[in-house]
Design a protein around this motif. Structure first.
Motif, PDB file in Angstrom:
ATOM      1  N   MET A  13       0.852  -1.186   0.000  1.00 19.26           N
ATOM      2  CA  MET A  13       0.000   0.000   0.000  1.00 19.26           C
ATOM      3  C   MET A  13       0.890   1.239   0.000  1.00 19.26           C
ATOM      4  SD  MET A  13      -2.816  -0.639   2.964  1.00 19.26           S
ATOM      5  CE  MET A  13      -4.069  -1.885   2.841  1.00 19.26           C
ATOM      6  N   SER A  14       0.367   2.302  -0.549  1.00 21.33           N
ATOM      7  CA  SER A  14       1.037   3.596  -0.433  1.00 21.33           C
ATOM      8  C   SER A  14       0.663   4.200   0.922  1.00 21.33           C
ATOM      9  CB  SER A  14       0.589   4.521  -1.562  1.00 21.33           C
ATOM     10  OG  SER A  14      -0.785   4.834  -1.416  1.00 21.33           O
ATOM     11  N   VAL A  15       1.337   5.271   1.287  1.00 23.04           N
ATOM     12  CA  VAL A  15       1.018   5.949   2.551  1.00 23.04           C
ATOM     13  C   VAL A  15      -0.432   6.439   2.560  1.00 23.04           C
ATOM     14  CG1 VAL A  15       1.571   7.930   4.023  1.00 23.04           C
ATOM     15  CG2 VAL A  15       3.408   6.508   3.095  1.00 23.04           C
ATOM     16  N   PRO A  16      -0.918   7.112   1.505  1.00 22.29           N
ATOM     17  CA  PRO A  16      -2.320   7.545   1.517  1.00 22.29           C
ATOM     18  C   PRO A  16      -3.312   6.380   1.599  1.00 22.29           C
ATOM     19  CG  PRO A  16      -1.114   8.747  -0.160  1.00 22.29           C
ATOM     20  CD  PRO A  16      -0.207   7.664   0.346  1.00 22.29           C
ATOM     21  N   GLU A  17      -3.006   5.265   0.919  1.00 29.36           N
ATOM     22  CA  GLU A  17      -3.894   4.101   0.979  1.00 29.36           C
ATOM     23  C   GLU A  17      -3.943   3.530   2.391  1.00 29.36           C
ATOM     24  OE1 GLU A  17      -3.439   2.280  -3.529  1.00 29.36           O
ATOM     25  OE2 GLU A  17      -1.954   1.735  -2.012  1.00 29.36           O
ATOM     26  N   ALA A  18      -2.782   3.432   3.035  1.00 33.69           N
ATOM     27  CA  ALA A  18      -2.731   2.922   4.404  1.00 33.69           C
ATOM     28  C   ALA A  18      -3.484   3.851   5.353  1.00 33.69           C
ATOM     29  CB  ALA A  18      -1.291   2.753   4.862  1.00 33.69           C
ATOM     30  N   ALA A  19      -3.350   5.151   5.144  1.00 34.49           N
ATOM     31  CA  ALA A  19      -4.046   6.122   5.993  1.00 34.49           C
ATOM     32  C   ALA A  19      -5.561   5.959   5.872  1.00 34.49           C
ATOM     33  CB  ALA A  19      -3.627   7.542   5.620  1.00 34.49           C
ATOM     34  N   ARG A  20      -6.047   5.830   4.641  1.00 37.02           N
ATOM     35  CA  ARG A  20      -7.494   5.627   4.434  1.00 37.02           C
ATOM     36  C   ARG A  20      -7.952   4.318   5.064  1.00 37.02           C
ATOM     37  NH1 ARG A  20      -6.302   7.766  -0.626  1.00 37.02           N
ATOM     38  NH2 ARG A  20      -6.173   5.698  -1.550  1.00 37.02           N
ATOM     39  N   TYR A  21      -7.177   3.256   4.884  1.00 33.50           N
ATOM     40  CA  TYR A  21      -7.545   1.942   5.413  1.00 33.50           C
ATOM     41  C   TYR A  21      -7.612   1.967   6.943  1.00 33.50           C
ATOM     42  CZ  TYR A  21      -7.453  -3.133   6.015  1.00 33.50           C
ATOM     43  OH  TYR A  21      -7.758  -4.425   6.361  1.00 33.50           O
ATOM     44  N   LEU A  22      -6.687   2.683   7.564  1.00 34.57           N
ATOM     45  CA  LEU A  22      -6.645   2.747   9.025  1.00 34.57           C
ATOM     46  C   LEU A  22      -7.534   3.854   9.596  1.00 34.57           C
ATOM     47  CD1 LEU A  22      -2.809   2.222   9.548  1.00 34.57           C
ATOM     48  CD2 LEU A  22      -4.638   0.565  10.004  1.00 34.57           C
ATOM     49  N   GLY A  23      -7.979   4.764   8.743  1.00 36.29           N
ATOM     50  CA  GLY A  23      -8.813   5.869   9.214  1.00 36.29           C
ATOM     51  C   GLY A  23      -8.033   6.910   9.991  1.00 36.29           C
ATOM     52  N   GLY A  25      -4.563   9.984   9.623  1.00 31.36           N
ATOM     53  CA  GLY A  25      -3.880  10.875   8.703  1.00 31.36           C
ATOM     54  C   GLY A  25      -2.544  10.324   8.247  1.00 31.36           C
ATOM     55  N   ARG A  26      -2.032  10.893   7.163  1.00 31.79           N
ATOM     56  CA  ARG A  26      -0.742  10.458   6.633  1.00 31.79           C
ATOM     57  C   ARG A  26       0.383  10.682   7.630  1.00 31.79           C
ATOM     58  NH1 ARG A  26      -0.006  13.310   1.141  1.00 31.79           N
ATOM     59  NH2 ARG A  26      -0.989  14.947   2.322  1.00 31.79           N
ATOM     60  N   LYS A  27       0.304  11.762   8.383  1.00 28.73           N
ATOM     61  CA  LYS A  27       1.345  12.045   9.369  1.00 28.73           C
ATOM     62  C   LYS A  27       1.442  10.922  10.399  1.00 28.73           C
ATOM     63  CE  LYS A  27       2.955  15.610  12.531  1.00 28.73           C
ATOM     64  NZ  LYS A  27       2.730  16.946  13.063  1.00 28.73           N
ATOM     65  N   MET A  28       0.308  10.390  10.816  1.00 27.33           N
ATOM     66  CA  MET A  28       0.304   9.283  11.770  1.00 27.33           C
ATOM     67  C   MET A  28       0.895   8.024  11.141  1.00 27.33           C
ATOM     68  SD  MET A  28      -0.255   8.112  14.747  1.00 27.33           S
ATOM     69  CE  MET A  28      -1.483   8.911  15.737  1.00 27.33           C
ATOM     70  N   VAL A  29       0.629   7.797   9.854  1.00 26.87           N
ATOM     71  CA  VAL A  29       1.217   6.640   9.174  1.00 26.87           C
ATOM     72  C   VAL A  29       2.733   6.762   9.176  1.00 26.87           C
ATOM     73  CG1 VAL A  29       1.428   5.393   6.978  1.00 26.87           C
ATOM     74  CG2 VAL A  29      -0.806   6.196   7.742  1.00 26.87           C
ATOM     75  N   TYR A  30       3.250   7.955   8.886  1.00 29.02           N
ATOM     76  CA  TYR A  30       4.705   8.156   8.916  1.00 29.02           C
ATOM     77  C   TYR A  30       5.264   7.897  10.312  1.00 29.02           C
ATOM     78  CZ  TYR A  30       4.694  10.097   4.205  1.00 29.02           C
ATOM     79  OH  TYR A  30       4.573  10.261   2.845  1.00 29.02           O
ATOM     80  N   GLN A  31       4.531   8.271  11.349  1.00 25.94           N
ATOM     81  CA  GLN A  31       4.974   7.994  12.715  1.00 25.94           C
ATOM     82  C   GLN A  31       5.011   6.490  12.978  1.00 25.94           C
ATOM     83  OE1 GLN A  31       2.263  10.306  15.101  1.00 25.94           O
ATOM     84  NE2 GLN A  31       3.467  12.183  14.867  1.00 25.94           N
ATOM     85  N   LEU A  32       4.014   5.760  12.486  1.00 23.61           N
ATOM     86  CA  LEU A  32       3.990   4.309  12.642  1.00 23.61           C
ATOM     87  C   LEU A  32       5.154   3.662  11.905  1.00 23.61           C
ATOM     88  CD1 LEU A  32       0.161   3.654  12.254  1.00 23.61           C
ATOM     89  CD2 LEU A  32       1.504   3.530  14.366  1.00 23.61           C
ATOM     90  N   LEU A  33       5.499   4.203  10.749  1.00 25.00           N
ATOM     91  CA  LEU A  33       6.646   3.693  10.004  1.00 25.00           C
ATOM     92  C   LEU A  33       7.933   3.953  10.775  1.00 25.00           C
ATOM     93  CD1 LEU A  33       5.693   4.896   6.414  1.00 25.00           C
ATOM     94  CD2 LEU A  33       5.494   2.582   7.324  1.00 25.00           C
ATOM     95  N   ASP A  34       8.072   5.156  11.310  1.00 27.37           N
ATOM     96  CA  ASP A  34       9.269   5.512  12.088  1.00 27.37           C
ATOM     97  C   ASP A  34       9.413   4.657  13.336  1.00 27.37           C
ATOM     98  OD1 ASP A  34      10.030   7.464  10.288  1.00 27.37           O
ATOM     99  OD2 ASP A  34       9.147   9.113  11.447  1.00 27.37           O
ATOM    100  N   ASN A  35       8.287   4.299  13.952  1.00 27.25           N
ATOM    101  CA  ASN A  35       8.308   3.487  15.171  1.00 27.25           C
ATOM    102  C   ASN A  35       8.477   1.999  14.893  1.00 27.25           C
ATOM    103  OD1 ASN A  35       7.921   5.773  16.729  1.00 27.25           O
ATOM    104  ND2 ASN A  35       5.705   5.556  16.759  1.00 27.25           N
ATOM    105  N   GLY A  36       8.429   1.606  13.628  1.00 26.32           N
ATOM    106  CA  GLY A  36       8.575   0.195  13.268  1.00 26.32           C
ATOM    107  C   GLY A  36       7.302  -0.611  13.401  1.00 26.32           C
ATOM    108  N   ALA A  37       6.174   0.060  13.568  1.00 18.77           N
ATOM    109  CA  ALA A  37       4.901  -0.644  13.719  1.00 18.77           C
ATOM    110  C   ALA A  37       4.405  -1.224  12.393  1.00 18.77           C
ATOM    111  CB  ALA A  37       3.843   0.286  14.298  1.00 18.77           C
TER     112      ALA A  37
END
Length: 64
Positions: A13-23, A25-37
Motif C-alpha cells: 500500500m502507499s502511505v495515503p492508501e494505508a491512511a485511508r484503510y486505518l482511518g 492521517g498520513r502524518k500518523m502513518v509516517y509515525q507508525l513507520l518511524d516506530n517500526g509498527a
C-alpha cells in the motif's frame, strides 16, 4: 515480473492508501513507520507498506 511490477500488487500500500484503510492521517502513518509498527520498503523514493502489516495492525486494535 520486473521489480516495478512487484510493487503494483495488492501486497503493498502507499502511505495515503494505508491512511485511508486505518482511518488516520498520513502524518500518523509516517509515525507508525518511524516506530517500526508497519513494515515497508522504498522503491525509487516511494514508500511501499506491506499490506499484511497494515491489516494486522488494524485487526489488533492498536489504534486509540
Amino acid at each position: 515480473m520486473n521489480r516495478k511490477d512487484h510493487f503494483n500488487t495488492t501486497d503493498f500500500m502507499s502511505v495515503p492508501e494505508a491512511a485511508r484503510y486505518l482511518g488516520i492521517g498520513r502524518k500518523m502513518v509516517y509515525q507508525l513507520l518511524d516506530n517500526g509498527a508497519l513494515a515497508f520498503t522504498r522503491e525509487r523514493g516511494a514508500i511501499r507498506i506491506l499490506a499484511e502489516t497494515v491489516q494486522s495492525f488494524r485487526d489488533g486494535g492498536r489504534l486509540a
